[in-house]
Design an enzyme around this catalytic site. Structure first.
Site, PDB file in Angstrom:
ATOM      1  N   GLY A 119       0.910  -1.252  -0.122  1.00 41.39           N
ATOM      2  CA  GLY A 119       0.046  -0.024  -0.016  1.00 41.39           C
ATOM      3  C   GLY A 119       0.652   1.278  -0.122  1.00 41.39           C
ATOM      4  N   ASP A 142       4.444 -10.062   6.674  1.00 45.04           N
ATOM      5  CA  ASP A 142       3.948 -11.171   5.899  1.00 45.04           C
ATOM      6  C   ASP A 142       4.890 -11.757   4.862  1.00 45.04           C
ATOM      7  OD1 ASP A 142       1.833 -10.446   7.280  1.00 45.04           O
ATOM      8  OD2 ASP A 142       1.084  -8.926   5.741  1.00 45.04           O
ATOM      9  N   ARG A 177      -4.322 -32.407  24.334  1.00 44.56           N
ATOM     10  CA  ARG A 177      -5.196 -31.636  23.250  1.00 44.56           C
ATOM     11  C   ARG A 177      -4.844 -31.659  21.914  1.00 44.56           C
ATOM     12  NH1 ARG A 177      -6.100 -26.930  27.998  1.00 44.56           N
ATOM     13  NH2 ARG A 177      -8.168 -27.610  28.759  1.00 44.56           N
ATOM     14  N   GLY A 185      -0.147 -13.180   8.221  1.00 47.26           N
ATOM     15  CA  GLY A 185       0.305 -13.219   6.980  1.00 47.26           C
ATOM     16  C   GLY A 185      -0.638 -12.628   5.787  1.00 47.26           C
ATOM     17  N   ARG A 281      -8.140 -26.492  21.535  1.00 43.20           N
ATOM     18  CA  ARG A 281      -8.188 -25.105  21.878  1.00 43.20           C
ATOM     19  C   ARG A 281      -7.308 -24.097  20.834  1.00 43.20           C
ATOM     20  NH1 ARG A 281     -11.029 -26.529  25.453  1.00 43.20           N
ATOM     21  NH2 ARG A 281     -10.562 -26.577  27.574  1.00 43.20           N
ATOM     22  N   HIS A 287      -1.143  -9.527  17.091  1.00 44.22           N
ATOM     23  CA  HIS A 287      -0.189  -8.377  17.056  1.00 44.22           C
ATOM     24  C   HIS A 287       1.111  -8.808  17.915  1.00 44.22           C
ATOM     25  CE1 HIS A 287      -3.754  -6.565  15.118  1.00 44.22           C
ATOM     26  NE2 HIS A 287      -2.836  -5.699  14.610  1.00 44.22           N
TER      27      HIS A 287
END
Ligand code: F6P
Length: 363
Positions: A119, A142, A177, A185, A281, A287
């Protein structure tokens, strides 16, 4: 470029570890070796429109090499060509580029160094076409920017995500678990793939390889049968099931890429519990991957990129981004950068290596 000229720096888009290391490298070399004056615009393109800047002296950038974030601030919405202003109770996008161009000229900016992702660099390219000498420096956790093998920030994000996965491993083991770790990303799976492999994930799900729920459930059950009572799944925020869609967390209207992803880990978790009966879980790294100190690799990369940018200023090579190719640095025309994200190729050697060890990619 002649001695005594004034250059300016800005950091745009989402922050990432290593921004300060670049600001330091550009400023120190510009002052120390090239005898240039350096200004820093505040909050990315916001600073150019609002004429908010500060002078950067050599000492201002001392001691910031290891500091996360950006001392200049950033904005992932400010765009001089589509600047959002409040009109009564509504918002309207206006072209304020004439103001931005005037501010740059009045300040006597002989080169603007734009540190950012797609951008920020797309806007930089427009400013270049409008007559501003520009040099771009690629950043993003990313690693999805075209024209460069790697971006600074990526290694730090992978390192943080891997540390997270390591911690998840022990609690997954204790509780038998299935633990899902969702990483960032955007639409590319670089962070997912690299942290997944580094963290020894049993299943790695990235946007480039849509997953099949049956295969994932089978893999988890098979591990269980073989006595591995826990499973670790790394899922990139942009991953999606075959024939299904991405999970959108929110829309940031004025951003160059308004879609914010997030939440696919929870969708996957519910589905796994339903299909396997195993307690599951989900942890979202979020961030955390963007915060804190850059790794030594990113500090070195940021220093090289910043130093090279000043060489380009000296040689009046404008309209380029500094790209990494192999062991070297190259000039990449700015117009080739914003042509869509650089995705993980399905035949990436790291995917091949992981598959050969039994890692499942959900396909
Ligand atoms: O581009 C960096 C990035 O952290 C992406 O990985 C993530 O999708 C996005 O930015 C999050 O954006 P924001 O900080 O606006 O929530």
């Amino acid at each position: 470029m002649k001695r005594g000229k004034r250059i300016a720096i800005l950091t745009g888009g989402g922050d990432c570890p290593g921004l300060n290391a670049v600001i330091r490298a550009v400023t120190k070399k510009a002052i120390y070796e090239s005898h240039l004056e350096v200004m820093g615009f505040r909050d990315g393109y916001e600073g150019i429109v609002k004429n908010r800047y500060r002078k950067l002296e050599y000492n201002d950038v001392s001691g910031i090499l290891a500091l996360g974030g950006t001392i200049l601030g950033t904005s992932n919405t400010a765009n001089p060509y589509r600047y959002v202003v409040k009109k009564g109770t509504t918002f309207e996008a206006k072209d304020l580029s004439p103001i931005a161009l005037r501010n740059l000229k009045r300040l006597g900016v002989a080169c603007l160094v734009c540190i950012g992702g797609d951008g920020t660099l797309a806007i930089a390219h427009r400013l270049f076409k409008d007559g501003i000498p520009i040099i771009g420096i690629p950043k993003t956790i990313d690693n999805d920017l075209r024209g460069t093998d790697i971006t600074f920030g990526f290694d730090s994000a992978v390192c943080i995500a891997t540390q997270g996965i390591d911690r998840i491993h022990t609690t997954a083991q204790s509780h038998h678990r299935v633990m899902i770790v969702e990483v960032m990303g955007r639409r590319a799976g670089w962070i997912g793939l690299h942290s997944g492999v580094a963290g020894g994930g049993d299943i790695i799900l990235i946007p480039e390889i849509p997953y099949d729920m049956n295969i994932i459930a089978e893999k988890v059950k098979e591990r269980n049968k073989k006595g591995k009572k826990f499973s670790i799944i790394i899922i990139a925020e942009g991953a999606k099931p075959k024939g299904g869609d991405i999970v959108i967390q929110r829309i940031v209207k004025d951003s160059s890429d308004p879609v914010r992803l997030g939440g696919i880990g929870f969708v996957l978790g519910e589905e796994i519990e339903k299909r396997t009966g195993l307690e599951t879980r989900t942890v979202v790294m979020g961030h955390l991957q963007r915060g804190g100190s850059p790794t030594p690799f990113d500090r070195i990369l940021a220093t090289k990129l910043g130093s090279r940018a000043v060489d380009m200023i000296e040689e009046n090579e404008f309209g380029f981004m500094v790209g990494v190719r192999g062991a070297g640095l190259v000039n990449v025309p700015l117009d080739s950068v914003a042509k869509g994200p650089k995705l993980v190729p399905p035949n990436d050697p790291l995917i091949k290596s992981a598959r050969s060890l039994g890692t499942c990619f959900g396909d």
